[in-house]
Design an enzyme around this catalytic site. Structure first.
Site, PDB file in Angstrom:
ATOM      1  N   ASP A  35      28.803 -35.629   4.413  1.00 18.99           N
ATOM      2  CA  ASP A  35      28.292 -35.888   5.765  1.00 18.99           C
ATOM      3  C   ASP A  35      26.768 -35.890   5.702  1.00 18.99           C
ATOM      4  O   ASP A  35      26.171 -35.370   4.747  1.00 18.99           O
ATOM      5  CB  ASP A  35      28.770 -34.803   6.746  1.00 18.99           C
ATOM      6  CG  ASP A  35      28.281 -35.062   8.166  1.00 18.99           C
ATOM      7  OD1 ASP A  35      28.409 -36.202   8.647  1.00 18.99           O
ATOM      8  OD2 ASP A  35      27.733 -34.137   8.805  1.00 18.99           O
ATOM      9  N   SER A  36      26.144 -36.450   6.739  1.00 17.34           N
ATOM     10  CA  SER A  36      24.693 -36.421   6.802  1.00 17.34           C
ATOM     11  C   SER A  36      24.177 -34.979   6.888  1.00 17.34           C
ATOM     12  O   SER A  36      23.036 -34.710   6.517  1.00 17.34           O
ATOM     13  CB  SER A  36      24.214 -37.201   8.031  1.00 17.34           C
ATOM     14  OG  SER A  36      24.775 -36.630   9.197  1.00 17.34           O
ATOM     15  N   TYR A  41      21.750 -39.518  10.605  1.00 14.10           N
ATOM     16  CA  TYR A  41      21.936 -40.913  10.183  1.00 14.10           C
ATOM     17  C   TYR A  41      22.153 -41.838  11.391  1.00 14.10           C
ATOM     18  O   TYR A  41      22.040 -43.053  11.266  1.00 14.10           O
ATOM     19  CB  TYR A  41      23.193 -41.035   9.311  1.00 14.10           C
ATOM     20  CG  TYR A  41      23.055 -40.634   7.862  1.00 14.10           C
ATOM     21  CD1 TYR A  41      21.967 -39.911   7.382  1.00 14.10           C
ATOM     22  CD2 TYR A  41      24.050 -40.992   6.958  1.00 14.10           C
ATOM     23  CE1 TYR A  41      21.882 -39.549   6.046  1.00 14.10           C
ATOM     24  CE2 TYR A  41      23.967 -40.643   5.616  1.00 14.10           C
ATOM     25  CZ  TYR A  41      22.884 -39.915   5.163  1.00 14.10           C
ATOM     26  OH  TYR A  41      22.813 -39.570   3.836  1.00 14.10           O
ATOM     27  N   GLY A  42      22.539 -41.228  12.524  1.00 15.98           N
ATOM     28  CA  GLY A  42      23.050 -41.997  13.659  1.00 15.98           C
ATOM     29  C   GLY A  42      22.154 -43.097  14.184  1.00 15.98           C
ATOM     30  O   GLY A  42      22.640 -44.089  14.727  1.00 15.98           O
ATOM     31  N   CYS A  50      32.055 -38.359   7.985  1.00 16.50           N
ATOM     32  CA  CYS A  50      30.959 -38.769   8.855  1.00 16.50           C
ATOM     33  C   CYS A  50      31.341 -40.128   9.422  1.00 16.50           C
ATOM     34  O   CYS A  50      31.621 -41.065   8.656  1.00 16.50           O
ATOM     35  CB  CYS A  50      29.680 -38.881   8.029  1.00 16.50           C
ATOM     36  SG  CYS A  50      28.273 -39.570   8.909  1.00 16.50           S
ATOM     37  N   ASN A  51      31.384 -40.221  10.746  1.00 14.88           N
ATOM     38  CA  ASN A  51      31.783 -41.490  11.372  1.00 14.88           C
ATOM     39  C   ASN A  51      30.742 -42.574  11.150  1.00 14.88           C
ATOM     40  O   ASN A  51      31.076 -43.744  10.973  1.00 14.88           O
ATOM     41  CB  ASN A  51      31.988 -41.287  12.869  1.00 14.88           C
ATOM     42  CG  ASN A  51      33.210 -40.441  13.152  1.00 14.88           C
ATOM     43  OD1 ASN A  51      34.285 -40.953  13.373  1.00 14.88           O
ATOM     44  ND2 ASN A  51      33.066 -39.120  13.113  1.00 14.88           N
ATOM     45  N   THR A  52      29.462 -42.174  11.179  1.00 10.15           N
ATOM     46  CA  THR A  52      28.396 -43.163  11.023  1.00 10.15           C
ATOM     47  C   THR A  52      28.485 -43.800   9.638  1.00 10.15           C
ATOM     48  O   THR A  52      28.417 -45.023   9.488  1.00 10.15           O
ATOM     49  CB  THR A  52      27.023 -42.490  11.224  1.00 10.15           C
ATOM     50  OG1 THR A  52      27.079 -41.732  12.439  1.00 10.15           O
ATOM     51  CG2 THR A  52      25.908 -43.500  11.308  1.00 10.15           C
ATOM     52  N   GLU A  68      22.405 -29.927  14.726  1.00 10.69           N
ATOM     53  CA  GLU A  68      21.635 -29.681  13.494  1.00 10.69           C
ATOM     54  C   GLU A  68      20.586 -28.581  13.698  1.00 10.69           C
ATOM     55  O   GLU A  68      20.230 -27.879  12.768  1.00 10.69           O
ATOM     56  CB  GLU A  68      20.936 -30.972  13.030  1.00 10.69           C
ATOM     57  CG  GLU A  68      21.875 -31.997  12.409  1.00 10.69           C
ATOM     58  CD  GLU A  68      22.379 -31.603  11.013  1.00 10.69           C
ATOM     59  OE1 GLU A  68      21.571 -31.237  10.155  1.00 10.69           O
ATOM     60  OE2 GLU A  68      23.607 -31.664  10.795  1.00 10.69           O
ATOM     61  N   CYS A  73      32.384 -38.294  16.283  1.00 10.40           N
ATOM     62  CA  CYS A  73      31.293 -37.831  15.421  1.00 10.40           C
ATOM     63  C   CYS A  73      31.678 -36.433  14.973  1.00 10.40           C
ATOM     64  O   CYS A  73      32.083 -35.610  15.803  1.00 10.40           O
ATOM     65  CB  CYS A  73      29.973 -37.796  16.197  1.00 10.40           C
ATOM     66  SG  CYS A  73      28.632 -37.019  15.259  1.00 10.40           S
ATOM     67  N   THR A  74      31.551 -36.178  13.682  1.00 14.07           N
ATOM     68  CA  THR A  74      32.059 -34.900  13.167  1.00 14.07           C
ATOM     69  C   THR A  74      31.207 -33.704  13.606  1.00 14.07           C
ATOM     70  O   THR A  74      31.621 -32.565  13.415  1.00 14.07           O
ATOM     71  CB  THR A  74      32.188 -34.951  11.635  1.00 14.07           C
ATOM     72  OG1 THR A  74      30.920 -35.298  11.073  1.00 14.07           O
ATOM     73  CG2 THR A  74      33.222 -35.978  11.212  1.00 14.07           C
ATOM     74  N   HIS A  75      30.033 -33.965  14.156  1.00 18.02           N
ATOM     75  CA  HIS A  75      29.232 -32.859  14.697  1.00 18.02           C
ATOM     76  C   HIS A  75      29.749 -32.384  16.061  1.00 18.02           C
ATOM     77  O   HIS A  75      29.489 -31.259  16.465  1.00 18.02           O
ATOM     78  CB  HIS A  75      27.770 -33.296  14.897  1.00 18.02           C
ATOM     79  CG  HIS A  75      26.955 -33.354  13.646  1.00 18.02           C
ATOM     80  ND1 HIS A  75      27.166 -34.275  12.651  1.00 18.02           N
ATOM     81  CD2 HIS A  75      25.893 -32.597  13.249  1.00 18.02           C
ATOM     82  CE1 HIS A  75      26.259 -34.091  11.694  1.00 18.02           C
ATOM     83  NE2 HIS A  75      25.481 -33.080  12.033  1.00 18.02           N
TER      84      HIS A  75
END
Ligand code: DGL
Length: 276
Positions: A13-14, A45-46, A76-78, A161, A195-197
């Site tokens: 993931d980012s 990254y989004g 990570c979806n992005t 983040e 989004c995994t966040h």
């Protein structure tokens, strides 16, 4: 080119978000070995372009292959939206056609038709994921009758983040996007956290949702889908080591990653810093 021996499952993931996927996969399949890599130095990254997300993700997958991973999940979806297909089609055949890279979007949408009654579904994601149209494309391949509305929530990843996801300041940004997507299509009865966040914001999101709307968080679906994939691909399963070990890598400070990730996972972890 890469070590040709059995190895762990890689997750990328980012930043911290993919830990929400790692957590569910690890709970479901604790016997496997895992390497998690967060590119925290370059997150988020989004808002980055297609080419930059592709280049960064390619470097990360290459690193995980060098570390011995036979299978890498883009948690990570992005990265799944912007880099997965190119890596699968362009890079993998030259690197090692027997290794695999999988994303999180396809497994997330498979159950959407069973969950939505109104067949109006909303997707919350980064600007990159929403502008790629990947969710609508994947949903319409399987369920052309479903109406999909996307909402980019560019402030949500920075809130996570920066460890501000439970602060009162986050309320404004959460409410703003929930109100916006529900007024764009008031018939939405299912919202995908694309989004995994975002699972870190789930309590706040629930507070601002009217009753009757199902929030759809992808971790469990991705975990189930991976278990199913390994049952259907015993040749890959045989190449995965199973000693219950987990390694965590970050491109930023190991100490900072360890402090924050330990909170997410409710357990202390050791972290190594790496360059991509
Ligand atoms: N966790 C990543 C995703 O699922 C996010 C984001 C980012 O770096 O912007 O899209």
């Amino acid at each position: 080119m890469f070590p040709n021996v059995a190895g762990p499952i890689g997750l990328f993931d980012s930043g911290y978000g993919g830990l929400t996927i790692f957590d569910k996969i690890h709970q479901l399949m604790p016997a496997y070995d895992y390497i998690y890599l967060g590119d925290n130095a370059r997150a988020p990254y989004g808002t980055r372009s297609f080419d930059v997300v592709y280049q960064f993700t390619r470097q990360a997958v290459h690193k995980l292959f060098e570390e011995g991973c036979q299978l890498v999940i883009l948690a990570c979806n992005t990265a799944s939206a912007k880099a997965l297909r190119t890596i699968q089609q362009k890079d993998l055949p030259g690197w090692d056609p027997d290794r695999r890279v999988l994303g999180v979007i396809r497994p997330t949408v498979e159950l959407v038709d069973t969950i939505s009654r109104t067949k109006h579904v909303g997707v919350l994601g980064t600007s990159g994921t929403i502008s790629s149209g990947s969710y609508a494309i994947e949903i319409h391949k399987m369920f052309p009758h479903i109406q999909v509305t996307g909402e980019a929530c560019p402030m949500w990843v920075p809130l996570v983040e920066n460890n501000e996801f439970s602060s009162p300041g986050a309320d404004y940004f959460v409410r703003k996007h929930i109100d916006h997507i529900l007024s764009a299509d008031p018939r939405i009865d299912t919202l995908i956290l694309g989004c995994t966040h975002y699972p870190l914001l789930i309590d706040k999101i629930r507070r601002f949702l009217p009753p009757g709307i199902t929030l759809f968080s992808q971790g469990e679906y991705v975990a189930d889908s991976l278990r199913d994939y390994l049952r259907r691909h015993p040749e890959m399963d045989r190449k995965l080591t199973k000693e219950g070990r987990c390694r965590f890598l970050t491109t930023e400070s190991a100490e900072k990653f360890s402090d924050t990730a330990s909170l997410f996972l409710n357990t202390p972890i050791e972290v190594e810093r790496v360059d991509l």
